[in-house]
Design a protein around this motif. Structure first.
Motif, PDB file in Angstrom:
ATOM      1  N   ASP A  26       9.221  -9.921  -6.240  1.00 56.23           N
ATOM      2  CA  ASP A  26       9.151  -9.070  -5.051  1.00 56.23           C
ATOM      3  C   ASP A  26       9.278  -9.879  -3.770  1.00 56.23           C
ATOM      4  OD1 ASP A  26       8.926  -6.801  -6.602  1.00 56.23           O
ATOM      5  OD2 ASP A  26       6.763  -6.594  -6.360  1.00 56.23           O
ATOM      6  N   LEU A  64       0.641  -6.644  -2.522  1.00 57.72           N
ATOM      7  CA  LEU A  64       1.853  -5.842  -2.628  1.00 57.72           C
ATOM      8  C   LEU A  64       1.524  -4.381  -2.914  1.00 57.72           C
ATOM      9  CD1 LEU A  64       3.838  -8.548  -4.487  1.00 57.72           C
ATOM     10  CD2 LEU A  64       4.692  -7.390  -2.447  1.00 57.72           C
ATOM     11  N   GLN A  65       0.309  -4.109  -3.306  1.00 56.10           N
ATOM     12  CA  GLN A  65      -0.120  -2.723  -3.479  1.00 56.10           C
ATOM     13  C   GLN A  65      -0.363  -2.069  -2.120  1.00 56.10           C
ATOM     14  OE1 GLN A  65      -3.452  -3.487  -6.172  1.00 56.10           O
ATOM     15  NE2 GLN A  65      -2.455  -2.131  -7.662  1.00 56.10           N
ATOM     16  N   HIS A  68       4.467  -2.478   0.995  1.00 51.05           N
ATOM     17  CA  HIS A  68       5.720  -2.675   0.262  1.00 51.05           C
ATOM     18  C   HIS A  68       6.439  -3.909   0.802  1.00 51.05           C
ATOM     19  CE1 HIS A  68       9.796  -1.967  -1.253  1.00 51.05           C
ATOM     20  NE2 HIS A  68       9.199  -1.246  -2.187  1.00 51.05           N
ATOM     21  N   HIS A  69       7.009  -4.690  -0.097  1.00 51.98           N
ATOM     22  CA  HIS A  69       7.633  -5.953   0.312  1.00 51.98           C
ATOM     23  C   HIS A  69       8.796  -5.754   1.291  1.00 51.98           C
ATOM     24  CE1 HIS A  69       9.449  -4.683  -3.514  1.00 51.98           C
ATOM     25  NE2 HIS A  69      10.552  -5.288  -3.129  1.00 51.98           N
ATOM     26  N   TYR A  70       9.560  -4.668   1.177  1.00 51.35           N
ATOM     27  CA  TYR A  70      10.649  -4.437   2.126  1.00 51.35           C
ATOM     28  C   TYR A  70      10.109  -4.071   3.509  1.00 51.35           C
ATOM     29  CZ  TYR A  70      14.579  -4.692  -1.161  1.00 51.35           C
ATOM     30  OH  TYR A  70      15.552  -5.108  -2.044  1.00 51.35           O
ATOM     31  N   ASP A  71       9.011  -3.327   3.551  1.00 55.71           N
ATOM     32  CA  ASP A  71       8.406  -2.985   4.840  1.00 55.71           C
ATOM     33  C   ASP A  71       7.961  -4.251   5.568  1.00 55.71           C
ATOM     34  OD1 ASP A  71       8.778  -0.414   3.905  1.00 55.71           O
ATOM     35  OD2 ASP A  71       6.645   0.062   3.734  1.00 55.71           O
TER      36      ASP A  71
END
Length: 169
Positions: A26, A64-65, A68-71
């Motif tokens: 991720d 990561l919970q 979100h990694h993209y955010d």
């Protein structure tokens, strides 16, 4: 901001149930988004590299919970653009992030739901990112030192390119 190898095995995400391999994947995807969007936005390499550093530091304090990694990647790039003085206006930034995050499947034009979503994500995530970084947005970049060494030592062009790639990774 220095971490031992053991620290990387016990991140907040791992402690909350993520596997080390999944977290690494991720984080790598997030860095991929940063570099892809950075190229499209035509920001300097230092800016994208700083954003990746911010992302790695952020996930040493958050899971990561939770985020979100993209955010976080989008927000870190936005913050890095400010910190590295390669500012991009949100109106230009958001469509590029939406395009890269969707791998070209979505367009985010001003007024669209996709645009509103990404704009809100970046603005909502900016404060938690800055807080996790303790507002420390100065990153000691190895690129400048590498350029000095390459010039001083008259490195062969291919050797300098390989070194630059290594430092970038």
């Amino acid at each position: 901001w220095r971490f031992a190898r053991a620290d990387l095995q016990l991140t907040p995400s791992v402690e909350s149930g993520w596997t080390v391999a999944q977290e690494e994947l991720d984080r790598a995807k997030a860095c991929g988004l940063i570099y892809s969007a950075g190229r499209r936005l035509q920001v300097p390499q230092n800016t994208a590299a700083a954003a990746c550093v911010f992302l790695q530091r952020f996930f040493m304090r958050h899971t990561l919970q939770e985020f979100h990694h993209y955010d976080v990647a989008a927000t870190c790039l936005f913050v890095a653009c400010k910190a590295e003085e390669s500012v991009r206006r949100l109106e230009v930034f958001v469509p590029v992030i939406a395009h890269c995050a969707s791998k070209g499947r979505r367009r985010a034009t001003a007024g669209s739901a996709e645009y509103a979503k990404w704009r809100a994500v970046i603005l909502r995530t900016e404060v938690p990112v800055l807080q996790a970084l303790c507002f420390d947005v100065v990153v000691d970049q190895p690129h400048a030192r590498l350029a000095e060494v390459a010039a001083a030592e008259s490195l062969h062009r291919r050797a300098a390119q390989l070194a630059w790639g290594f430092v970038g990774d």
